[in-house]
Design a protein around this motif. Structure first.
Motif, PDB file in Angstrom:
ATOM      1  N   GLU C  96      10.063  20.069   5.089  1.00 31.18           N
ATOM      2  CA  GLU C  96       8.746  20.526   4.639  1.00 31.18           C
ATOM      3  C   GLU C  96       7.912  21.158   5.751  1.00 31.18           C
ATOM      4  N   ILE C 110      10.919  16.771   3.145  1.00 28.19           N
ATOM      5  CA  ILE C 110      10.984  15.751   4.193  1.00 28.19           C
ATOM      6  C   ILE C 110      10.787  16.464   5.521  1.00 28.19           C
ATOM      7  N   THR C 136      18.160  10.853  -2.625  1.00 34.10           N
ATOM      8  CA  THR C 136      17.431  11.533  -3.699  1.00 34.10           C
ATOM      9  C   THR C 136      18.316  12.244  -4.710  1.00 34.10           C
ATOM     10  N   TYR C 171      13.097   7.258   4.260  1.00 32.78           N
ATOM     11  CA  TYR C 171      11.956   8.135   3.986  1.00 32.78           C
ATOM     12  C   TYR C 171      11.845   8.408   2.487  1.00 32.78           C
ATOM     13  N   GLN C 174      10.536   5.252   0.865  1.00 32.09           N
ATOM     14  CA  GLN C 174       9.115   5.071   1.147  1.00 32.09           C
ATOM     15  C   GLN C 174       8.247   5.937   0.258  1.00 32.09           C
ATOM     16  N   THR C 175       8.720   7.159   0.074  1.00 28.96           N
ATOM     17  CA  THR C 175       7.879   8.114  -0.634  1.00 28.96           C
ATOM     18  C   THR C 175       8.206   8.143  -2.113  1.00 28.96           C
ATOM     19  N   GLU C 176       8.999   7.143  -2.541  1.00 28.72           N
ATOM     20  CA  GLU C 176       9.510   7.165  -3.905  1.00 28.72           C
ATOM     21  C   GLU C 176       8.429   7.420  -4.935  1.00 28.72           C
ATOM     22  N   ASP C 178       6.060   9.219  -4.857  1.00 27.32           N
ATOM     23  CA  ASP C 178       5.702  10.641  -5.000  1.00 27.32           C
ATOM     24  C   ASP C 178       6.723  11.459  -5.779  1.00 27.32           C
ATOM     25  N   LEU C 179       7.939  10.942  -5.882  1.00 28.75           N
ATOM     26  CA  LEU C 179       9.006  11.831  -6.382  1.00 28.75           C
ATOM     27  C   LEU C 179       8.884  12.126  -7.869  1.00 28.75           C
TER      28      LEU C 179
END
Ligand SMILES: Cc1ncc(C[n+]2csc(CCOP(=O)(O)OP(=O)(O)O)c2C)c(N)n1
Ligand SMILES: Cc1ncc(C[n+]2csc(CCOP(=O)(O)OP(=O)(O)O)c2C)c(N)n1
Ligand code: SF4
Ligand code: SF4
Ligand code: SF4
Ligand code: SF4
Lengths: 390, 90, 179, 276, 390, 276, 179, 90
Positions: C96, C110, C136, C171, C174-176, C178-179
């Motif tokens: 990103e 990421i 992912t 990562y 952690q950001t799950e 948001d997905l």
């Protein structure tokens, strides 16, 4: 790694790497070559691997030298190989003829690229397959194979050495850039499962009466004595008698050349390999080899799904041409489609051996044949009922 | 578009240090830094800007706006025909 | 099942190695078929580099990626060039910090390079990305990729790479949200 | 003003195929520098551009033929010299330059090189020596130093390299020089000199190939090799030819300069009028 | 001698000499070669004659060099030639491919000897005819002729240069040792009766927009600009676009290679030459070429005397294969006999184009085919009524 | 008694293929003399006959392989050296001698010659220099003196010949000598020396070819050339390599002797055990 | 009409030139067809040498001599080797000083070499023989051979050769009674 | 038939001039005269006799029957392996 350096097991190999590993597994211990895209990775892998397994890697100054060096090594008893692509293959032609005439086994790998001339060095082609059959001057016969996967780069390299040694003949591995550069699973079998056909050797008790070019067996192959073994042999590219001595005589020439050709044609069944699918009820047969055979299989499967009674015959060996296999199906089938990455080469041979119309799906090279082009051809031929050649 | 011309011979009679202007064709530069390091007057430095291919171009170093003596060394060592200098008529 | 995966970036980002590891994971450490291909050109190096994988549960005939199902990009040029060739609804994963996707595109991002730098070696951004991909994309088991990493890098750097993989994998989790 | 003025063409574009630039060479590759010297020498030569012809073989260096906007022939690997001989003998008005790599000229093309020198055919050869085969990805070449790593000598080369000036002197060349890509002014001067020199002339140009050779031999960037040349090159007068071997990686001087400059008569096809 | 050095009139020439004189008459002024039996006399004659007529004779260090040198000379505008035999021909293959790709006209003479390899250097063979068709890597097309007399060594050398220039293609003169070494009357016509097809040249007024590989005419042949003329051309063996610039693209490749092949196949009628005798009522046709055609004509005459309705078709050109001529007779005739000094090469091509049985009369080489062997085959075929292939 | 005793075999027949003699060479041809020296050196070498291997290319000189009763390989034109390299590297116990002509080794085979010397491969080369291509009927060769007549230079050769010792020294050979067919004892001695010398060794043997070269250049008989050698040869010590050019027809000394004898390490294929 | 003629002797006797002259005479200066062939072997020189001519009044297909109608030999070895290959009733011409024919064979003899030596040049024995051949074989006109000689030898030796030709021709007529 | 053997080394201790006997294999000789002209003792001359191929062989010159010193020069320079000498034990 086994004691002889073979990396038994499952690997994810590039085709070129698999070829190099196939050579090692086959016991090849001499490589003389000159880099050229897209075959260079074979040399590079062997340059790294041979020092581990006691093989000799030498980069020669050109392809004439490469070919001559592997023949010398073969004469000294080594399984020997070179690898190249179109331009280098052309330069090897003269000494491929020497290999034929001296009956020195060797393996020449041609990872074909877009041709003619320098062409498309990094892109695939299959347009050297007729050159494989006719590229050196004179009448001759040899064997040529066409792998369609990294696994076959391994397997057919082994087979190539076996055929070379068994029939004292140069054997060509006619790969293409797609297969040479793609990476796929390759299973290296345990060493005792790797087939090994030995060179026929002379009887040491009959050293004095030994005739290095006398073929006493019905297979027409004379035993091979290596340099340094005390047979005091003479090898020449000139026409020679059974002792190996030059003879300027038309009848001796005819006899020699005929034997050189017949030792392949008479043993063709042991050399030739083909593979077929969906043939039971096939009315149309698609023929392909090398990477194009992958496209062809996909097209055939798609067409089957559409209900077209189409079969698939893959040429694993190109030369000698699998005449018998064609004879068997020639009359059962209505039409043939030959797909190849050239402007129609093996198709000419197919035409001579079948009495049915032959449709070509050709492309001069540069990209793997799209399965759809073959599928289209299948549909067309199926719809036409009667077919004619493009 | 810039006019294209061949190099004209230097007038040998009048000896003076010419002042140069640096020109660049950004899309040709591959960021090799050869011009930068070999400039005898240290006129150039690596820019933080990149061209479309992602290469960092040379730029004029701070305070070196008028330092180029038009020795043309950057011109002759740039492997890319990307940079050159022209004499400034003052 | 046939899935087409393309990893793309800049020369030197280790795209080839990432493809190799992934290919091994599929074909040696999982029960799938996988073929990897790369584009060869006359330019020795530089410019956009891509590695392509086709994965399937039966033998693969046509080995090239035609319309990628999954596109992983580590550079803007790679994104710009390869996004149009991927399926419109492809899963697109990006670094990103390096890629600015087009506004219509929904991507998973990421900061792989930054995370790699945090680990002390920018060069493992590719493996960070692999960890993220594994977590992912849902096409390959974690253990398979780990085994593939182990068998593909020099033993002295296995640990570093494992850490990088884990970083990427974590990562994602952690950001799950948001997905 | 902190950036140079942005333009879209270069003074030398007149004799470049500018539509094909950027060229394919890697960042830091030295071939472009050698080509530049050649291009400038052509402009300075006074010989009409239409009479200049460049002939290359295959290799990264061989791509020069495709970037020069003069009549240009990109032949097969190793055959640039005999192709050039055909051009020259069929039209002696042409100024023929062979521009190619050391592998092309001295590995596969080695035989033509020594025979052209022996015959003293009136052509000029610019040989880019980058110590390896760049185009095919960095293999051993006939100039790779003993012990150097390449993709086909991963444990170090077991071969000695050629010493070009010695080999060419022994073969019969009229003019032999060696420069590097940092000796741009000498290089251009000697290319120009070759244009005017009858017989076979040859200039070896040491050039960085960071991608094929440098990275495996601790000269990772083109710039590093340029700086190395700056530091270690010695313009050699009177050094015996057999001492002109090079090992980039060793801590020794690298001799550059003009090593052979003699006036043996150039090759002339037999004409009856010359005999009678 | 005329002002241009052509020796008009009647001569008693060896075939090789006649070839050299044909080259001079055709305006060839560059020869680059490497001696090899039985073609050496061509070089020797030109070494003596070129200094008289202002031609350049250079003996190169090998056959790769010879081939490259004549291409360079051709690029500079000269009609250029080399001469060789089997081993040298094999070595020329790579650069014959370059000639194809660069579309540089040139003539390559192969005086065939007993082959493969060094074979029978001083004795005849015809076993390089398939190599002529397929010897370099990649798809390509060229023209090849086969003289049967010293007169034709002269005439076909002239024709070879004309075809080469007209179609920008390498042309092969596939002679054999018998024809190369026999001495016979050769009539050299006055210069104005020697046909000369010019190279198509670009329009000097359109220098800037000139595309050296753009074929605007229906013959698919682009005009040829020579070095030094100011067109600033680029020639490469790589796949290239119409400007001559390298392009790594499958479609451009396909288009280029297809044009290279079609410029020959589409113009085949103007290139091909055959000769026939006794065809009106023939039920059996004997096909032969080169020296073997002399034996064949004798055998056919003898058989006619015995009342056998046999005709004779001589292949003056081998490639492109005279498909049209065969189509015309394919259905009128019961059987074909192909006689050649090899183990069956052109016969394979005949087989593909006729639907009748093809009988081969083969010999691997070393001696001219005895007419009686052909006569026997004619009798056998005539008696059999129905025929099958040996 | 006025005639010698008539017999039907010769002491050397043990290592000759006596059933093939008389050989094909012309009366007065020098190849047989050079072959005799080789044969005698083999017998004197102490190396088992079974380990001696001879490799030839094509040419009159190349026919030697067919007359020696040891393992013998008569390869293609120019390729004897790479074939020999294959033999040697695949079986280092063999004593490999390449016996061939100057055309074979230095015209078409020139590239292999210089590269084998560069690599310093451990083989011995005996090169018969008869100033022309004998086998094909007397054409220009890479050793034909400037101005000499041959069947392809009927008005005199426009080319300079190679100077073998210089070329081979520049390429990297360990040992280079030159003798003539009259220096039979030196020649045999140096062939024997080559057998024991590691690395690439080369001996040039000047030999009459009365039919191909002599008759057009006023040395009509083999004997004449033998006498000429007797008269004009000078054993040269310390003559600079670049002065070793030869013109048989000129009235100048012909230098013979040992010109290079050094001990660079011979080529060894890479083995992991040597590195670790 | 088809006649097969073989001239044979020793290397150096000018057999090739004799054949060439005769061939020219037939094909350029008479109205016949003629083909000349020679045997080529690996031996550069020495031993028996032969030149073969086929002459006919229509195009010649097969150019080689199979069974000679006329055999001219200038050496014993040539006679011994080639006599059996000629027709039993062939016209055999020999240099009577050099060849001892077999007892059953009837030959025409001329001491061509001696006669040539008498003319001062042993080397023109071949042309002496041609003269004798012309006079005795009855297959070719004198003028044709003379013209062929003129166009085949250097101008400085035309006279000598004409004399040699004449000597051989006259010898036949002098000894006519014996024929 | 003659026995075939390799050359045996000379006994270096006893220094004497050995006497030689000349042997010939007539069908191998090609009459090149090299042995004749290069014999240091002029032992040989051209014979008027020829072999089957017509070559004139060497013969012992008059009065030279015992002149051969077995220096072996004829042996080593004969290109045909046609002539050699053997030491005579007296
Ligand atoms: C007959 C043939 N063999 C091999 C090749 C492959 N090849 C292309 S370029 C090259 C080497 C180039 O090396 P060099 O001349 O040193 O040029 P560089 O790329 O280093 O500039 C090789 C081996 C080829 N094109 N043709
Ligand atoms: C590829 C190839 N080209 C040419 C020839 C013809 N050829 C045979 S021997 C020879 C030259 C031999 O000369 P040299 O090596 O000097 O040996 P010599 O006969 O003089 O002993 C040539 C050109 C050949 N056999 N093969
Ligand atoms: S030398 Fe040229 S390519 Fe390199 S950084 Fe400077 S401008 Fe860019
Ligand atoms: S590989 Fe080497 S020679 Fe080729 S372009 Fe790159 S740096 Fe230059
Ligand atoms: S041609 Fe010359 S080299 Fe050949 S055999 Fe005769 S004399 Fe010897
Ligand atoms: S040297 Fe030999 S071939 Fe010559 S004459 Fe003497 S014996 Fe005969």
């Amino acid at each position: 790694m086994t004691s002889t350096g073979v990396l038994v097991g499952k690997h994810f190999y590039q085709g070129d790497e698999a070829c190099a590993e196939g050579a090692i597994a086959a016991g090849c211990r001499f490589f003389g070559g000159y880099p050229i895209t897209p075959s260079t990775e074979i040399a590079e892998r062997l340059a790294r691997r041979f020092p581990e397994v006691g093989g000799v890697f030498i980069q020669m100054e050109d392809e004439m030298g490469s070919m001559a060096a592997i023949l010398g090594a073969s004469a000294a008893g080594a399984r020997a190989m070179t690898a190249t692509s179109g331009p280098g293959f052309s330069l090897m032609m003269e000494n491929i003829g020497l290999a034929v005439m001296m009956e020195l086994p060797c393996v020449v790998v041609n990872v074909q690229r877009g041709s003619p001339s320098t062409g498309l060095p990094t892109l695939p082609g299959q347009s050297d397959v007729m050159q494989a059959r006719w590229g050196t001057h004179g009448d001759f016969a040899l064997a040529a194979f066409s792998p369609w996967s990294p696994q076959e780069m391994f397997d057919l390299t082994v087979h190539a050495f076996n055929v070379a040694d068994r029939y004292r003949v140069p054997v060509l591995l006619m790969a293409d850039e797609v297969v040479g550069h793609m990476v796929e699973r390759v299973v290296v079998p345990p060493e005792d499962q790797i087939p090994k056909w030995e060179r026929k050797r002379p009887d040491p008790k009959r050293k004095d009466s030994f005739k290095p070019f006398l073929a006493e067996d019905p297979d027409l192959v004379p035993p091979l004595a290596h340099a340094g073994e005390g047979y005091r042999v003479h090898f020449t590219g000139l026409t020679h008698d059974e002792q190996g001595y030059p003879e300027m005589d038309a009848e001796i020439h005819h006899r020699l050349v005929t034997r050189l050709v017949e030792k392949i044609s008479h043993n063709a069944e042991k050399i030739v390999r083909t593979e077929d699918h969906f043939m039971e009820d096939a009315r149309i047969v698609v023929i392909a080899y090398g990477s194009t055979a992958r496209s062809a299989r996909r097209a055939v499967k798609d067409a089957r799904r559409e209900g077209v009674p189409v079969g698939f015959l893959r040429l694993v060996s190109l030369w000698p041409f699998p005449i018998k296999q064609f004879r068997e199906i020639a009359d059962q089938v209505d039409a043939f489609i030959v797909a190849e990455m050239n402007l129609g080469q093996m198709a000419l041979e197919v035409e001579r051996h079948v009495r049915r119309p032959v449709t070509g799906v050709y492309h001069a090279g540069g990209a793997m044949m799209p399965p759809d082009r073959i599928l289209e051809a299948i549909r067309e031929v199926a719809n036409r009922g009667d077919t004619h050649r493009r | 578009m810039m006019r294209v011309f061949a190099r004209t011979p230097i007038d040998l009679v009048e000896v003076r240090v010419p002042r140069g202007q640096v020109y660049i064709i950004p899309e040709r530069c591959k960021g090799c830094k050869i011009c930068i390091e070999l400039c005898p007057q240290d006129v150039l430095q690596v820019s933080s800007q990149t061209n479309a291919k992602g290469y960092h171009l040379p730029e004029i170093a701070p305070g070196k706006d008028r330092a180029c003596v038009h020795c043309e060394f950057c011109t002759v060592v740039c492997p890319e025909f990307a940079i050159f200098t022209m004499e400034v008529d003052e | 099942m046939r899935k087409e995966i393309r990893l793309a970036g800049f020369g030197g980002q280790g795209i080839g190695l990432a493809g190799l590891i992934l290919g091994k994971a599929f074909s040696l450490y999982d029960d799938l078929e996988a073929v990897m291909t790369q584009a060869y050109g006359p330019e020795a190096r530089g410019g956009a580099s891509s590695t392509n994988l086709v994965v399937a549960d039966r033998p693969i005939d046509y080995p090239f990626v035609q319309e990628a199902d999954i596109l992983v990009t580590l550079s803007q040029e790679a994104y710009t060039r390869f996004r149009p060739e991927a399926k419109p609804d492809a899963l697109v994963i990006i670094d990103e910090d390096l890629v600015q996707p087009s506004s219509q595109d929904t991507c998973l991002g990421i900061p792989a390079t930054k995370l790699a730098e945090d680990l002390g070696r920018r060069i493992v951004a590719n493996v960070v990305m692999l960890g993220f991909f594994t977590a992912t994309a849902g096409v390959i088991k974690r253990e398979a990729v780990e085994k593939a990493i182990e068998s593909s890098v020099r033993s002295s750097v296995v640990e570093l790479n494992m850490k990088a993989f884990n970083t990427g994998f974590e990562y994602a989790h952690q950001t799950e949200g948001d997905l | 003003m902190a950036t140079p003025i942005v333009v879209d063409s270069h003074p030398l574009d007149a004799i470049l195929r500018a539509d094909r630039i950027p060229h394919i060479w890697c960042p830091g590759c030295g071939i472009g520098i050698a080509m530049r010297c050649y291009a400038q020498a052509i402009l300075d030569s006074g010989i009409p551009l239409d009479n200049h012809v460049v002939v290359s073989g295959i290799g990264c260096s061989g791509r020069v033929a495709g970037y020069m906007k003069i009549d240009s022939y990109h032949t097969t690997h190793g055959r640039a010299i005999p192709f050039a001989i055909g051009l020259k003998l069929a039209n002696p008005n042409l100024a023929i330059t062979v521009f190619s790599g050391d592998g092309d000229l001295a590995a596969i093309g080695g035989n033509h090189l020594i025979h052209a020198a022996r015959r003293n055919v009136d052509i000029s050869v610019i040989c880019v020596n980058n110590f390896n085969y760049g185009m095919t990805g960095g293999q051993l070449g006939p100039t790779t130093p003993f012990g150097a790593r390449t993709s086909t000598t991963p444990y170090g080369s077991p071969e000695f390299p050629f010493n070009f000036p010695y080999l060419l002197a022994a073969s019969g060349a009229n003019f032999v020089a060696r420069w590097t890509t940092i000796h741009v002014r000498h290089l251009k001067r000697d290319i120009l000199y070759m244009f005017g020199k009858p017989g076979f002339s040859f200039v070896e140009v040491l050039a960085p190939c960071p991608v094929g050779f440098g990275k495996l031999n601790y000269i990772a960037e083109g710039l590093d090799e340029m700086l190395l040349y700056k530091e270690r090159c010695v313009i050699a007068d009177g050094i015996p030819l057999d001492e002109l071997g090079i090992d980039l990686r060793a801590d020794q001087p690298i001799y550059v300069g003009r090593f052979v400059d003699r006036d043996l008569p150039p090759y002339k096809p037999v004409r009856l009028e010359d005999i009678k």
